[in-house]
Write an enzyme that holds these catalytic residues in place. Structure first.
Site, mmCIF file in Angstrom:
data_model
loop_
_atom_site.group_PDB
_atom_site.id
_atom_site.type_symbol
_atom_site.label_atom_id
_atom_site.label_comp_id
_atom_site.label_asym_id
_atom_site.label_seq_id
_atom_site.Cartn_x
_atom_site.Cartn_y
_atom_site.Cartn_z
ATOM 1 N N GLY A 14 0.962 -1.126 -0.123
ATOM 2 C CA GLY A 14 -0.422 0.354 -0.152
ATOM 3 C C GLY A 14 0.826 1.410 -0.028
ATOM 4 N N THR A 118 6.109 -7.121 1.610
ATOM 5 C CA THR A 118 7.114 -6.392 0.576
ATOM 6 C C THR A 118 8.934 -7.009 1.093
ATOM 7 O OG1 THR A 118 5.335 -5.106 -0.468
ATOM 8 C CG2 THR A 118 8.242 -4.807 -0.962
ATOM 9 N N THR A 138 5.487 2.018 6.196
ATOM 10 C CA THR A 138 3.922 1.997 6.411
ATOM 11 C C THR A 138 3.341 3.001 6.959
ATOM 12 O OG1 THR A 138 1.877 0.305 7.529
ATOM 13 C CG2 THR A 138 4.579 0.254 7.510
ATOM 14 N N ILE A 139 2.112 3.355 6.458
ATOM 15 C CA ILE A 139 1.603 4.658 7.552
ATOM 16 C C ILE A 139 1.017 3.340 8.983
ATOM 17 C CG2 ILE A 139 0.078 6.279 6.160
ATOM 18 C CD1 ILE A 139 -2.857 4.757 6.511
ATOM 19 N N ASP A 140 1.502 2.224 9.095
ATOM 20 C CA ASP A 140 0.113 1.133 10.481
ATOM 21 C C ASP A 140 1.835 1.154 11.385
ATOM 22 O OD1 ASP A 140 -1.656 0.779 9.029
ATOM 23 O OD2 ASP A 140 -0.627 -1.246 8.236
ATOM 24 N N ARG A 184 -4.176 -1.687 10.132
ATOM 25 C CA ARG A 184 -4.389 -3.946 10.283
ATOM 26 C C ARG A 184 -4.285 -4.377 11.906
ATOM 27 N NH1 ARG A 184 -4.892 -5.301 5.656
ATOM 28 N NH2 ARG A 184 -4.574 -7.196 6.734
ATOM 29 N N LEU A 285 -7.911 8.308 2.903
ATOM 30 C CA LEU A 285 -8.023 9.740 3.437
ATOM 31 C C LEU A 285 -6.373 9.774 4.136
ATOM 32 C CD1 LEU A 285 -10.947 11.261 3.793
ATOM 33 C CD2 LEU A 285 -9.505 11.571 1.864
HETATM 34 O O1 F6P Z 1 -1.208 -1.428 5.650
HETATM 35 C C1 F6P Z 1 -1.517 -0.034 5.188
HETATM 36 C C2 F6P Z 1 -3.090 0.078 5.250
HETATM 37 O O2 F6P Z 1 -3.369 1.384 4.538
HETATM 38 C C3 F6P Z 1 -3.896 -0.728 5.859
HETATM 39 O O3 F6P Z 1 -3.871 0.423 7.180
HETATM 40 C C4 F6P Z 1 -4.876 -0.721 5.794
HETATM 41 O O4 F6P Z 1 -5.527 -1.947 6.235
HETATM 42 C C5 F6P Z 1 -4.409 -1.743 4.841
HETATM 43 O O5 F6P Z 1 -3.831 -1.116 4.475
HETATM 44 C C6 F6P Z 1 -5.395 -1.401 4.149
HETATM 45 O O6 F6P Z 1 -5.306 -1.276 2.504
HETATM 46 P P1 F6P Z 1 -6.146 -1.871 1.106
HETATM 47 O O7 F6P Z 1 -5.469 0.217 0.428
HETATM 48 O O8 F6P Z 1 -5.163 -2.548 0.080
HETATM 49 O O9 F6P Z 1 -7.171 -1.575 0.579
#
Ligand code: F6P
Length: 360
Positions: A14, A118, A138-140, A184, A285
């Site tokens: 992502g 990845t 990752t934003i997570d 996540r 967003l």
């Molecule tokens: O890992 C980044 C993330 O934005 C998570 O926070 C979220 O659960 C997931 O990707 C969403 O994935 P997608 O863009 O495939 O809907």
């Protein structure tokens, strides 16, 4: 050690604000060291056919520091090792094709910018003989071995701004506003944005919540005279003894999609308190827009360090933030693990001491 004159750079998983800042740093640092950079499109798919890549010069990356997204494209389809691929030379095993094309394209190393998925794939390619360095994105903020991933700060800033806006309307209408954020299986975004935005309840995956405890907390606020409340819910939060809410179950190479818990919490709180409740899902967003200055600097340092590691031949590593330094960590210490919020983390314990409920 073999002199490296050409490297590939790719972005996978992502997107996150700051990807372009890393690409820019890699291209500029490499060019200044006499190394040519090839931008590979759509993650490792850029190594399937020669026409899915392009040489990137400093000119090509001028002006992208502040741009969200990625100029190279990305995919989070899942593990490419799991399926064969159709190429101009017939159907091939994906990993064999990638390794073959890496050599055909005369690349000396790869910079792989991505999240846990990845980086795990990169680690597998490393074991197949591709020299590479990973950059955690990752934003997570759930990658182990680095205190921060770029993208996280920007996501938290956006979510905090959203909570600020919801505060005023919640207060005006004396409502409960529930905000669902991404993350996540880790509660970093919810915890940071919740604390920065002054939320009254923060529900994270690490702490299964009891809706009665949350209700009690919000009732107490009404009794003090604060007739509104803000509840931040991580998409991976789940009730005690219950299940995570899913938009879509895992299928094929695709991971499960989390979402919906905010609406459930909103409905349950409405029923239990008799108050008007509304819920908002911030969704993608949080992944869009310009990176914050913190993320731009982190991404730039990561990109510069990745090129330095390649020049030193330190492959199979991931650049990491170990304040105040950027260091290298072996990929095999990092992949396959998730960094979750520790129960003794002071941001969590401080929030609890201030009266924020986590539903436990
Ligand atoms: O890992 C980044 C993330 O934005 C998570 O926070 C979220 O659960 C997931 O990707 C969403 O994935 P997608 O863009 O495939 O809907």
């Amino acid at each position: 050690m073999r002199l490296i004159t050409r490297i590939g750079v790719l972005t996978g998983g992502g997107d996150a604000p700051g990807l372009n800042a890393v690409i820019r740093a890699v291209v500029k640092a490499a060019a200044n060291a006499g190394i040519e950079c090839l931008g590979l499109e759509d993650s490792f798919d850029g190594l399937i056919e020669p026409d899915r890549s392009r040489v990137l010069t400093p000119r090509d990356v001028t002006g992208i520091l502040r741009l969200g997204g990625t100029i190279l494209g990305t995919t989070n389809r899942g593990n490419p090792f799991a399926y064969p691929v159709t190429t101009s030379e017939g159907t091939r095993d994906y990993s064999t094709r990638v390794v073959e094309m890496f050599h055909k394209m005369k690349l000396g190393a790869l910079v792989v910018i991505g999240g846990d998925g990845t980086l795990a794939i990169a680690h597998q390619f490393g074991q197949l003989g591709i020299p590479l360095v990973g950059v955690p994105k990752t934003i997570d903020n759930d990658i182990v071995g680095t205190t921060n991933c770029f993208g996280f700060d920007t996501a938290v800033a956006f979510a905090t701004d959203a909570i600020d806006r919801l505060h005023t309307t919640a207060e005006a209408h004396k409502r409960i506003l529930v905000v669902e954020v991404m993350g996540r299986y880790a509660g970093w975004i919810a915890l940071y944005a919740g604390v920065a935005g002054g939320a009254d309840a923060i529900l994270i995956p690490e702490i299964p919540f009891d809706i009665d405890i949350v209700t009690q907390r919000l009732r107490e606020r009404d009794e003090w005279g604060a007739k509104f409340s803000i509840v931040v819910v991580a998409e991976g939060a789940c009730p005690k003894g219950g299940e995570r809410s899913l938009i879509e179950a895992a299928h094929g190479a695709y991971a499960e999609r989390l979402g919906g818990v905010g609406a459930h919490v909103c409905a349950a709180l409405g029923l239990a308190t008799g108050k008007e409740t509304r819920s908002v899902v911030l969704g993608h967003l949080q992944r869009g827009g310009a990176p914050t200055s913190f993320d731009r600097i982190l991404a730039t340092r990561f990109g510069g360090k990745a090129v330095e590691l390649i020049r030193k031949g330190e492959f199979g590593t991931m650049v990491a933030f170990d304040p105040p330094d950027i260091i290298a960590r072996p990929l095999d210490e990092v992949v396959g693990r998730t960094k979750t919020v520790p129960m003794d983390f002071d941001v969590l314990t401080t929030a609890k001491s201030l009266g924020v409920t986590f539903g436990d």
